[in-house]
Write a protein that holds these residues in place. Structure first.
Motif, short mmCIF file in Angstrom:
data_model
loop_
_atom_site.label_atom_id
_atom_site.label_comp_id
_atom_site.label_asym_id
_atom_site.label_seq_id
_atom_site.Cartn_x
_atom_site.Cartn_y
_atom_site.Cartn_z
N PHE A 138 0.83 -1.21 0.00
CA PHE A 138 0.00 0.00 0.00
C PHE A 138 0.86 1.26 0.00
CE2 PHE A 138 -2.10 3.37 2.45
CZ PHE A 138 -3.17 3.63 1.60
N LEU A 139 1.98 1.26 0.73
CA LEU A 139 2.80 2.44 0.90
C LEU A 139 3.90 2.59 -0.16
CD1 LEU A 139 3.21 2.26 4.78
CD2 LEU A 139 1.75 3.85 3.50
N ALA A 140 3.92 1.70 -1.15
CA ALA A 140 4.94 1.77 -2.19
C ALA A 140 4.88 3.11 -2.93
CB ALA A 140 4.77 0.62 -3.17
N GLY A 141 6.02 3.51 -3.51
CA GLY A 141 6.10 4.82 -4.16
C GLY A 141 5.27 4.95 -5.42
N SER A 142 4.95 3.84 -6.07
CA SER A 142 4.15 3.87 -7.30
C SER A 142 3.39 2.57 -7.43
CB SER A 142 5.06 4.07 -8.52
OG SER A 142 5.88 2.92 -8.71
#
Length: 387
Positions: free
Chosen positions: A153-157
């Motif tokens: 969910f918190l990935a950059g893209s």
């Protein structure tokens, strides 16, 4: 750090009344982060069984644990099942100098060991990834696409998130499952898991996957039970009673994390999701997981007849029956299926969940509710109580 206040409160409540609390969930869902809110990782009361030093400490487990006081956390406890008899002895002390919070990666063996050795002493708190209530309803589109695993969910893209989920599945099959004592080849389970993605939201039929894999039906049922046991899929059981109608008696299959479903379906972007044939089924499963995570209920089922009447979710709480129908459309209307469900199942009320913004009645006891409002509000909305 994202606050998971309701989950933290549930753990606190369990610790207040139980000598041993088991916090169970899939790998990478945030169990360790939650546990470190109660005991810091550098404390002697925090024991991580993936750490060689912690493993060395427990060569003599009774000696290592008996003098600890307060709250003791044991992470990845399924790696040392011989600890359960020791924990039983330590939990029976009077007065009780320590309580135990044990973390496990949702292993059926873990559940069996804990129930056999800690019967009457352990309370289980089961968690998944980040829920929509944890991250805010304004993130719903991203949360639905990427799922609730924190690093996804918190990935950059979206591309980074997709890559993380691909690596997660590979590692899960090749390393984590063998560590739980599961010997089925990773390639076989990946094929089955990918097939299962196309069953998402459908009634389970073991015959077709068995033919595709060249195994018998009991083997595919065992694979399905395995993936359910490690919290990757949900078998939503059917409700049936004597209604003088032919009713569906096989479970429906749902992925518990929408992001893993989308990865196995090859869905990388919001545009691909909205145009994919499984879009409606994906949203249905996403809503069901969110509602089950927050609704106060004793039992949950789906209901269907061979003549076509169905109900997506039947929640039973304190003897009352509450129906939930999930519609991905602009303005749901009352359908014959809803009327039949209200009458045949004697529902107290029926809530129709949709992605819109307005709440409105359809008939007596039937109300349309925006999904975001349900997730932003209290559990009582789902159960039809006053707000």
């Amino acid at each position: 750090m994202i606050s998971r206040s309701e989950t933290t409160a549930a753990i606190n409540t369990a610790l207040g009344r139980s000598r041993v609390v088991a916090l169970l969930g899939p790998r990478q869902c945030g169990k360790t982060t939650l546990a470190r809110q109660f005991v810091p990782s550098d404390s002697p009361n925090y024991i991580d069984l993936e750490d060689p030093l912690s493993l060395a400490r427990l060569d003599e487990p009774m000696t290592a644990l008996r003098d600890l006081t307060g709250l003791v956390v044991i992470d990845e406890v399924q790696r040392r099942p011989e600890l359960f008899p020791v924990l039983r002895v330590l939990a029976d002390r009077d007065p009780l100098p320590a309580r135990f919070l044990i973390l496990g990666s949702a292993s059926p063996a873990l559940l069996r060991q804990s129930s056999e050795s800690l019967a009457g002493r352990v309370e289980t708190v089961t968690i998944g990834g980040l829920a929509l209530r944890d991250v805010g309803t304004e993130t719903m589109d991203s949360h639905w696409l990427r799922g609730g695993f924190p690093l996804s969910f918190l990935a950059g893209s979206d591309a980074d998130s997709f890559g993380w989920r691909k690596n997660f599945i590979q590692t899960f099959l090749e390393r984590d499952l063998p560590q739980l004592g599961i010997g089925t080849p990773a390639a076989t389970l990946l094929r089955f898991w990918t097939m299962l993605a196309h069953y998402h939201g459908q009634v389970w039929n073991a015959a077709e996957p068995a033919r595709s894999l060249g195994v018998n039906e009991s083997t595919t049922r065992r694979y399905l039970d395995l993936l359910e046991g490690v919290f990757m899929v949900r078998q939503l059981q059917p409700w049936y009673e004597n209604l003088k109608k032919r009713q569906v008696k096989s479970p429906k299959i749902y992925f518990r994390d929408s992001g893993l479903l989308h990865q196995l379906l090859g869905i990388r972007t919001p545009a691909e999701l909205l145009t994919h044939p499984k879009c409606g089924a994906s949203w249905e499963g996403y809503v069901i997981e969110e509602l089950l995570a927050q609704a106060k209920h004793d039992e949950a089922y789906f209901w269907g007849t061979h003549s076509g009447a169905e109900l997506d979710l039947l929640l039973i709480s304190h003897g009352s029956r509450i129906g939930v129908e999930i519609k991905r459309m602009d303005a749901p209307r009352l359908t014959p299926s809803m009327r039949i469900a209200m009458e045949d199942l004697k529902l107290e009320r029926l809530t129709v969940v949709y992605p819109g913004t307005k709440r409105y009645p359809l008939a007596e006891g039937v109300e349309v509710m925006p999904f975001r409002e349900m997730c932003a509000g209290s559990h009582s909305i789902v159960l039809g109580e006053s707000r």
